[in-house]
Design an enzyme around this catalytic site. Structure first.
Site, PDB file in Angstrom:
ATOM      1  N   GLU A   1      53.482  42.515  36.168  1.00  0.00           N
ATOM      2  CA  GLU A   1      53.083  42.536  34.765  1.00  0.00           C
ATOM      3  C   GLU A   1      54.150  43.288  33.954  1.00  0.00           C
ATOM      4  OE1 GLU A   1      48.901  43.112  32.439  1.00  0.00           O
ATOM      5  OE2 GLU A   1      49.528  44.780  33.701  1.00  0.00           O
TER       6      GLU A   1
ATOM      7  N   GLY B   1      49.393  53.572  36.551  1.00  0.00           N
ATOM      8  CA  GLY B   1      48.368  54.157  37.408  1.00  0.00           C
ATOM      9  C   GLY B   1      48.020  53.215  38.539  1.00  0.00           C
ATOM     10  N   ALA B   2      47.885  51.927  38.199  1.00  0.00           N
ATOM     11  CA  ALA B   2      47.537  50.914  39.198  1.00  0.00           C
ATOM     12  C   ALA B   2      47.751  49.551  38.558  1.00  0.00           C
ATOM     13  CB  ALA B   2      46.095  51.079  39.664  1.00  0.00           C
TER      14      ALA B   2
ATOM     15  N   GLU C   1      46.185  45.327  38.727  1.00  0.00           N
ATOM     16  CA  GLU C   1      45.041  44.530  39.142  1.00  0.00           C
ATOM     17  C   GLU C   1      45.401  43.232  39.849  1.00  0.00           C
ATOM     18  OE1 GLU C   1      45.744  43.355  34.697  1.00  0.00           O
ATOM     19  OE2 GLU C   1      45.953  45.138  35.942  1.00  0.00           O
TER      20      GLU C   1
ATOM     21  N   HIS D   1      38.476  50.723  37.232  1.00  0.00           N
ATOM     22  CA  HIS D   1      39.201  49.959  36.209  1.00  0.00           C
ATOM     23  C   HIS D   1      39.836  48.714  36.834  1.00  0.00           C
ATOM     24  CE1 HIS D   1      41.844  49.831  32.483  1.00  0.00           C
ATOM     25  NE2 HIS D   1      42.559  49.100  33.317  1.00  0.00           N
ATOM     26  N   GLU D   2      40.512  48.904  37.959  1.00  0.00           N
ATOM     27  CA  GLU D   2      41.176  47.751  38.594  1.00  0.00           C
ATOM     28  C   GLU D   2      40.154  46.775  39.176  1.00  0.00           C
ATOM     29  OE1 GLU D   2      44.232  47.572  37.809  1.00  0.00           O
ATOM     30  OE2 GLU D   2      44.212  49.645  37.097  1.00  0.00           O
TER      31      GLU D   2
ATOM     32  N   HIS E   1      38.890  44.559  36.556  1.00  0.00           N
ATOM     33  CA  HIS E   1      39.889  43.540  36.224  1.00  0.00           C
ATOM     34  C   HIS E   1      39.745  42.271  37.076  1.00  0.00           C
ATOM     35  CE1 HIS E   1      42.538  44.966  33.151  1.00  0.00           C
ATOM     36  NE2 HIS E   1      42.950  46.030  33.807  1.00  0.00           N
TER      37      HIS E   1
END
Length: 857
Positions: free
Chosen positions: A130, A265-266, A268, A299-300, A303
């Site tokens: 991304e 942070g991470a 998806e 959060h992920e 997603h």
């Protein structure tokens, strides 16, 4: 970098022409241990809407060997330029393209990142795609609305593991052949390759559902991997999301991979989430760190539905991904049965919303649904508006339409658009049907305008203290100079909390009114005739997104009793309001420090305490009148040490105060204590000076000239890990000598070999708030080189330099003038111009706050 942009219009034309069916991608990573380049072969099948049409496919590669379109070999040298392979003479209907290229490993956290662990000298790879970086690994139509299936075949060194979006197969002769994915966007495909350590489990869901789970990290971190805790949070998320979304998890398995030198942070990636491996805690951390990690995990996971199952058509609706994932992850923490963090909305108010308010007051402020003209725009748009303001506004929307109605709309949205692409009206239409509310006006006010509102109570009382009139005044301050658009008044759903002091001196909520407000002034007749409470708190429960101010009497009580609220959320709202007033110059830095020192001992929420530590230090460093700064630092540093000595032994608060003290210790006696704690000559009961805390001490002692290169090297010898190398890089760059600064500057600016994480560490060490004079000569150097670096480095590396090395500590009109002259003469592109204007805004704000602090003396 030159030639790698893509405009929205180009993407729309390509989407109108093409329907992509499938990719088959073969990667030979057998030489990954040595690095360099690797062979990438892509076969993509797609339909074209018209015969003879032309388009392009995206690829960033040192060499293209072969381009074959519908069986005909094209001249690779002729059709490949910058990041595109030109395709002409397409067949109406089915086309097949094969591209063979040599692609390059990176050390920037973009594309296929390669890292060598100093512990075992093994290489570890992972992809980060991304926004537009799948094209660094295979030829792809790099835009979110050209979904397809992806089948990866990977040759890897013997004994390594390969993980992708599909379940991991058994390798044959070190060849890993994965099943095709469902239809997904290119940016959420993934490969993680190396001798990773794994822990496996499963999620047993309703109706006989079983989802294989796994957690991965490097073997050198395996002893610290608390997989059971990670699986526990993950299963809670599966339970809550599947119930609320009424849509089964859409992929075949769920892996979470903690990877090194990760920029975000991470990420998806469908069924193969990558997470920064600093979340594998090597040392004691406070509960706030575990809460933050859990929010990232959730959060992920959110997603997988918001973003992966249903994906925005173009990047102007990026908020459909990020705001929803942020809102639902915090909602899950707050409401899921058995959650360890039922006060998650306190953390949200204290961190995410503070981020959003700051971002929304910059000249780069923009609507939540931003205007994204090209990839350059979106690369700098992963910001506090896209994530935190959007999530705040969703919380407002839930209050406006009702939580049940909100999730019923979301359920219909998933069912209607599974494995497809959407725009804002698709979601609003679903929510309008389930809520019965007209959301077009709401959307225009909240999603399609920029800026922030201020809410103030207007209260009149009679001689006996009874309220005779009560209204909420809404203001729409002008947008910052240079911002696009105009300010607007908005409809808000808010709660008004009424608080009184009980016999024990605690502030307890005695009443609460929830209502819609709109326009400039909204009368609240329900409060007329009631006794005036000690504190009136607008936006109680933090339902809306607005800056809140206290009336004079409430401010007086809160100043004396901020720590006495019995609940954490109203405390956090008052702390946030005080911080915002300090940034706006409405509250002096010295008064903010006094407020924190009087109330922080009663603050139980460790996340709030740690935020206060950071904010006080920032306020003294940047917002205090220079002639008072030393006084403020002395007061603060003495307080951190006093709290360190009196905190409960072994508690989170003790650790937080130890870190706060380490960040600001300055007198010879304080630095002697740091050194004694480091060597063990002095011990504070309950305080374990473990690896990460040791480095915090070392970095401060290096920055103050106490430790030299030999002592930093000796500390690195104790911790010969990737984290140790980063800390040592920070400590070396922090040393207060011209030679250390020149060495750090050269390694970042004049050389281009540092990995992303090490460059970040060097910049962090280089910029020391008590080294302003030493850093002053680099201001002119920065403006001489920043544009060239922006144009020659990758996006992540360039952003680190442009933001991190901006002379933010040189708070003066001269810095503003220099920035303005550069903006006028350098002609930077829109992305760099945005970052520079944001940095410039920080100088302006600091000058205003300093003037206010001096005025209050």
């Amino acid at each position: 970098m030159p030639g790698t942009n893509l405009t929205r219009e180009e993407a729309q034309r390509r989407a109108a022409l093409l329907t992509v069916d499938s990719y088959e991608i073969e990667l030979d990573l057998s030489g990954a241990q040595e690095g360099g380049t690797y062979r990438s072969a892509t076969t993509v099948r797609f339909d074209a809407a018209e015969a003879g049409a032309e388009t392009f496919i995206d690829l960033v590669a040192p060499t293209v060997h072969e381009v074959v379109l519908n069986g005909a070999a094209l001249d690779a040298a002729a059709v490949f330029a910058d990041s595109r392979i030109a395709l002409t003479g397409l067949t109406a209907g089915r086309n097949e393209l094969k591209v063979v290229a040599d692609c390059a490993y990176t050390n920037t956290g973009e594309g296929l990142h390669r890292f060598v662990d100093p512990v075992d000298q093994q290489a570890y790879l992972y992809t980060q795609f991304e926004v537009p970086d799948a094209r660094r690994v295979f030829a792809s139509f790099e835009q979110p609305d050209l979904k397809a299936t992806f089948q990866f075949t990977v040759k890897a060194p013997s004994g390594w593991t390969v993980v992708s979006n599909s379940p991991t197969p058994e390798p044959k002769d070190d060849l890993w052949v994965f099943e095709p994915t469902p239809r997904i966007s290119s940016y959420i495909t993934a490969l993680i390759v190396g001798p990773y350590h794994a822990v496996h489990s499963s999620y047993e869901g309703p109706h006989g559902q079983t989802v294989p789970l796994a957690v991965y990290c490097r073997p050198s971190l395996a002893e610290f991997l608390d997989a059971d805790d990670i699986f526990e949070v993950t299963r809670q998320g599966f339970d809550w999301f599947q119930e609320k979304f009424d849509y089964a998890y859409p992929f075949a398995k769920y892996d979470q991979l903690f990877v090194p030198e990760f920029n975000a942070g991470a990420m998806e990636n469908a069924g193969a989430v990558t997470i920064r491996d600093q979340y594998v805690f090597r040392s004691k951390v406070t509960d706030a760190a575990y809460e933050r990690r859990a929010e990232t995990i959730l959060h992920e996971l959110a997603h997988m539905w918001f973003g992966d199952l249903v994906t925005m058509e173009w990047w102007n609706d990026l908020w459909l991904n990020e705001s929803f994932a942020t809102y639902t992850s915090v909602a899950c923490q707050a409401h899921a049965p058995g959650s360890k963090w039922p006060n998650a909305w306190t953390t949200f108010a204290n961190s995410e919303k503070t981020w959003a308010y700051r971002q929304d007051q910059l000249p780069s402020t923009h609507p939540i649904m931003a205007e994204i003209n090209d990839l350059d725009d979106v690369l700098v748009n992963f910001d506090g508006i896209t994530y935190a303001k959007g999530a705040s506004v969703l919380k407002q929307l839930v209050a406006y339409v009702g939580m049940d109605e909100f999730f019923q709309g979301v359920q219909a949205y998933f069912k209607a658009h599974a494995f497809g692409n959407t725009r804002l009206p698709d979601l609003l239409g679903a929510l309008e049907k389930t809520s019965g509310r007209d959301l077009k006006t709401w959307s225009k006010a909240w999603l399609e305008t920029a800026g922030i509102n201020i809410l103030r109570p207007e209260i009149a009382v009679d001689d006996s203290g009874v309220v005779t009139s009560f209204a909420v005044r809404q203001e729409a301050p002008a947008l910052p100079a240079g911002a696009k658009g105009t300010s607007t008044l908005r409809p808000h759903r808010i709660a008004i909390g009424l608080y009184d002091l009980d016999a024990a001196g605690k502030l307890v909520r005695s009443d609460r009114i929830e209502l819609d407000i709109d326009g400039e002034l909204t009368a609240v007749d329900a409060l007329v005739g009631k006794a005036r409470p000690a504190v009136v708190l607008l936006n109680d429960d933090d339902l809306s997104y607005a800056k809140v101010r206290l009336d004079e009497e409430s401010l007086r009580v809160v100043t004396e009793h901020l720590g006495d609220f019995t609940e954490s959320l109203p405390r956090a709202l008052c702390w946030a309001s005080a911080w915002d007033m300090t940034r706006d110059g409405e509250l002096s830095t010295r008064d903010y420090l006094a407020l924190v020192l009087s109330g922080v001992t009663k603050e139980s929420d460790i996340g709030v305490v740690q935020s206060l530590h950071r904010q006080v230090k920032l306020a003294i460093d940047l917002y205090a009148a220079p002639e008072w700064r030393d006084t403020g630092l002395t007061q603060w540093t003495e307080a951190t040490l006093a709290h360190l000595r009196t905190a409960e032994p072994g508690s989170d608060h003790q650790l937080a105060w130890a870190r706060a003290f380490a960040a600001t210790a300055r007198t010879p006696q304080q630095l002697d204590l740091l050194q004694a704690l480091l060597t063990g000559a002095e011990v504070i009961e309950g305080l374990t000076v473990d690896t990460e805390l040791r480095w915090a001490f070392v970095e401060r002692l290096a920055a103050t000239g106490i430790l030299d290169e030999a002592e930093i090297a000796a500390e690195l010898e104790r911790d010969k890990t990737a984290a140790g190398e980063r800390h040592a890089a920070t400590a070396r760059a922090a040393r207060p000598t011209p030679e250390a600064k020149a060495e750090a500057w050269e390694s970042v600016v004049e050389s281009n070999t540092l990995p992303n994480a090490v460059q970040e560490a060097v910049i962090a060490g280089f910029v020391q708030t008590d080294q302003r004079e030493l850093l002053a000569p680099y201001t002119s150097s920065y403006f001489e080189v920043v544009k060239g670096l922006w144009e020659s480095r990758s996006n992540e590396i360039a952003q680190q330099i442009a933001v991190g090395l901006y002379p933010a500590l040189q708070v003066s009109q001269e810095t503003l003038d220099t920035t303005d002259a550069w903006l006028a003469s350098a002609a930077p592109n829109a992305s760099l111009r945005r970052l520079m204007s944001e940095s410039r805004s920080g100088i302006e704000r600091a000058l205003r706050a300093r003037a206010a602090d001096a005025q209050s003396a």
